[in-house]
Design an enzyme around this catalytic site. Structure first.
Site, short mmCIF file in Angstrom:
data_model
loop_
_atom_site.label_atom_id
_atom_site.label_comp_id
_atom_site.label_asym_id
_atom_site.label_seq_id
_atom_site.Cartn_x
_atom_site.Cartn_y
_atom_site.Cartn_z
NE ARG A 179 -2.97 2.18 2.61
CZ ARG A 179 -2.95 3.76 3.02
NH1 ARG A 179 -1.89 3.57 3.50
NH2 ARG A 179 -4.09 4.75 2.99
CB SER A 233 -11.24 -1.14 3.73
OG SER A 233 -10.33 -1.81 3.46
CE LYS A 272 -7.01 5.26 4.67
NZ LYS A 272 -7.90 3.73 4.48
#
Length: 219
Positions: A48, A122, A152
């Protein structure tokens, strides 16, 4: 579905933005951290690499790094997953792809992957989990963030430590990986409540002893 039980237990997620605390080349640092995590026994790795301080503006370098991470995972026979970038996942023949609620629509993802890799989604609410539950082509759901996390910037509100148990009691049977501020202290509770695994970023990426952290996450 059963293969998820072996893939999800210790699910490491990372990109160059997550190891900026280390001096030197971020790409090489990520590879070093990933190799240590693989040696320690992680069961899955998700590439990611996005956001500030990532290689998002350097697509060629980013692709090369993804390939290097994939090669490491293959050497340890650990599934390699790409976050969000379905085109790259298909190009590299990744083992899986994971998307969020704000990424490419899951129907589009499934149409493009056509069973060539497993797919994770998610979820942040019971309704989202129920929609995922009803779709047989979604292989597992990420549930969270369990706690607030620094990994995040655009994170959804924390769902809390009881949320996995709540989903199980509400009839969600699809494989669950809990994510968001999870560490060695909270992992046993989440696994006991029905999570099939825990996904971590900083718990491993910023660990002074990666082997010890991975061992403790296994419960």
């Amino acid at each position: 579905m059963n293969k998820m039980k072996t893939i999800l237990p210790v699910y490491f997620i990372a990109g160059t933005q997550d190891i900026r605390h280390l001096s030197g080349d971020p790409a090489q640092n990520l590879l070093s951290v990933l190799k240590q995590a693989l040696e320690a026994g992680i069961t899955c790795f998700q590439f990611r690499d996005k956001g500030e301080h990532s290689l998002a503006n350097q697509p060629i370098a980013q692709k090369v790094l993804a390939q290097q991470c994939q090669a490491l995972c293959r050497a340890f026979n650990v599934p390699f997953v790409i976050n969000d970038d379905v085109a790259l996942a298909l190009e590299l023949a990744a083992d899986g792809v994971h998307v969020g609620q704000g990424d490419m629509p899951i129907e589009t993802v499934l149409a493009r992957t056509q069973g060539k890799m497993f797919v994770g989604l998610s979820t942040h609410s019971l309704v989202q989990a129920q929609l995922a539950q009803a779709n047989p082509y979604i292989d597992y759901i990420g549930v969270g963030p369990i706690f607030p996390t620094q990994s995040k910037k655009d994170q959804d509100p924390a769902v809390g430590l009881n949320f996995v148990a709540y989903l199980r009691q509400a009839g969600i049977t699809k494989p669950i990986v809990a994510i968001g501020g999870v560490n060695a202290e909270s992992a046993p509770r989440l696994l006991g409540d029905g999570a099939d695994g825990v996904a971590v970023i900083s718990a491993i990426a910023q660990a002074s002893d990666i082997a010890a952290v991975v061992k403790s996450l296994k419960g």
